[in-house]
Design an enzyme around this catalytic site. Structure first.
Site, PDB file in Angstrom:
ATOM      1  N   GLY A  24       0.809  -1.154   0.136  1.00  0.00           N
ATOM      2  CA  GLY A  24      -0.016   0.192  -0.058  1.00  0.00           C
ATOM      3  C   GLY A  24       0.955   1.028  -0.100  1.00  0.00           C
ATOM      4  O   GLY A  24       0.588   2.169  -0.843  1.00  0.00           O
ATOM      5  N   LYS A 168      -8.373 -15.563   1.282  1.00  0.00           N
ATOM      6  CA  LYS A 168      -8.369 -15.124   0.016  1.00  0.00           C
ATOM      7  C   LYS A 168      -9.306 -15.161  -1.292  1.00  0.00           C
ATOM      8  O   LYS A 168      -9.907 -14.426  -1.637  1.00  0.00           O
ATOM      9  CB  LYS A 168      -7.029 -15.236  -0.612  1.00  0.00           C
ATOM     10  CG  LYS A 168      -5.846 -14.462   0.443  1.00  0.00           C
ATOM     11  CD  LYS A 168      -5.996 -13.205   0.306  1.00  0.00           C
ATOM     12  CE  LYS A 168      -4.889 -12.409   1.170  1.00  0.00           C
ATOM     13  NZ  LYS A 168      -4.952 -11.009   1.625  1.00  0.00           N
ATOM     14  N   LEU A 193       3.791 -14.937  -4.131  1.00  0.00           N
ATOM     15  CA  LEU A 193       4.324 -14.372  -2.807  1.00  0.00           C
ATOM     16  C   LEU A 193       5.134 -13.466  -2.984  1.00  0.00           C
ATOM     17  O   LEU A 193       6.002 -13.028  -3.802  1.00  0.00           O
ATOM     18  CB  LEU A 193       5.385 -15.820  -2.343  1.00  0.00           C
ATOM     19  CG  LEU A 193       6.066 -15.511  -1.062  1.00  0.00           C
ATOM     20  CD1 LEU A 193       5.070 -15.360   0.296  1.00  0.00           C
ATOM     21  CD2 LEU A 193       7.050 -16.573  -0.792  1.00  0.00           C
TER      22      LEU A 193
END
Length: 312
Positions: A24, A168, A193
């Site tokens: 983010g 997920k 990953l």
């Protein structure tokens, strides 16, 4: 590729939620570099996290937004044309367990509902995981590679306690159901990953790593590459549906050893077996759809992020 003027138009305000994590905050940084005005919605950190990100302070706005507080989400989204959503576990529940799926599903539902209620939102980029694709009973008998058309089997994941994959898968399915019901333009990125300096053996993605490796579906992605992927699918008007995103596959002994050393640096090295080192496991996962989209994408940075991980 979207026109060059895309991120310079009047619709250049986007929200990154949650901007607390590595992905983010990196997205915030790169979006600012591309000329966007960014609403950085964070749960745990304040303005100091973004100090030095942008010389024009009016380009970056910090919002303290909780994905379980609907009104705080609405506040962060107000005036935005796009949303980059990535889930960060609550600080009091960092470990993925059986209950995490409920938490992640609830967060995804709240964010997508808020997007549906915000008239200015044109597009949502939803960060998911390759673990929402790869866990299937028939994965070894399939005549073709796994790709973004496939979904992990929740019952299989529950049987083997693959909590990250369950979370997920259910969260992404919830987001898609709500997006289609409310008419939200959403694209998802199913990332491998994430290889960064924070990677440790405790990463929940690694649950089932041996099986992923043996099946030829153990994929990884560098932070730079993943940030570019998010911006590409947002800016490209032709993007749609799901995109498997990775730029490396661990399918030989040497790569597996390198990753193991990174995850457990204090563990003594095992003697090298020359026969093992030569064996290449067939890749059984494809990101062709994503690679096609990225062909014409041009990152705006010059050596913007330094690589934080060992290259394979």
């Amino acid at each position: 590729m979207a026109p060059a003027s895309f991120h310079q138009s009047s619709k250049n305000t986007v929200c990154v939620m949650d901007a607390s994590g590595k992905l983010g905050s990196s997205l915030v940084q790169q979006l600012l570099r591309r000329g966007y005005t960014v609403h950085a919605a964070v749960q745990y950190h304040g303005e100091t996290q973004f100090s030095g990100f942008c010389s024009e302070s009016n380009k970056l706005k910090i919002f303290h937004s909780d994905p379980f507080d609907y009104h705080s989400i609405i506040d962060a989204l107000r005036g935005c044309s796009g949303v980059f959503y990535t889930f960060e576990p609550p600080q009091d529940q960092l470990n993925y367990d059986e209950s995490m799926a409920d938490v992640e599903v609830r967060a995804a539902h709240n964010v997508l509902e808020a997007c549906a209620q915000t008239e200015t939102i044109d597009k949502v980029v939803f960060t998911s995981s390759a673990t929402a694709v790869i866990w299937r009973e028939d994965r070894n008998s399939m005549d073709f590679d796994l790709d973004e058309r496939h979904w992990s089997d929740v019952n299989l994941c529950r049987k083997f306690k693959l909590w990250h994959a369950i979370s997920k898968t259910l969260a992404e399915k919830t987001a898609w159901a709500l997006a289609m019901d409310r008419g939200v333009n959403m694209v998802s990125i199913n990332a491998g990953l994430l290889m960064d300096s924070d990677l440790s053996i405790k990463n929940p993605y690694l649950n089932g790593a041996a099986e992923m490796y043996e099946d030829g579906v153990f994929v990884t992605v560098d932070l730079n590459f993943l940030v570019d992927a998010h911006i590409c699918v947002y800016e490209d008007v032709s993007s749609y549906g799901r995109y498997l995103c990775f730029n490396h596959i661990i399918n030989c002994h040497d790569d597996a050893v390198k990753l193991a050393r990174q995850l457990t640096p204090s563990t003594p090295s095992l003697p090298q077996n020359s026969d093992q080192g030569m064996k290449i496991i067939q890749q059984r996962i494809s990101n062709k759809k994503f690679n096609k989209l990225m062909v014409d994408f041009e990152p705006s940075r010059v050596d913007f992020f330094q690589s934080e991980t060992q290259s394979y």
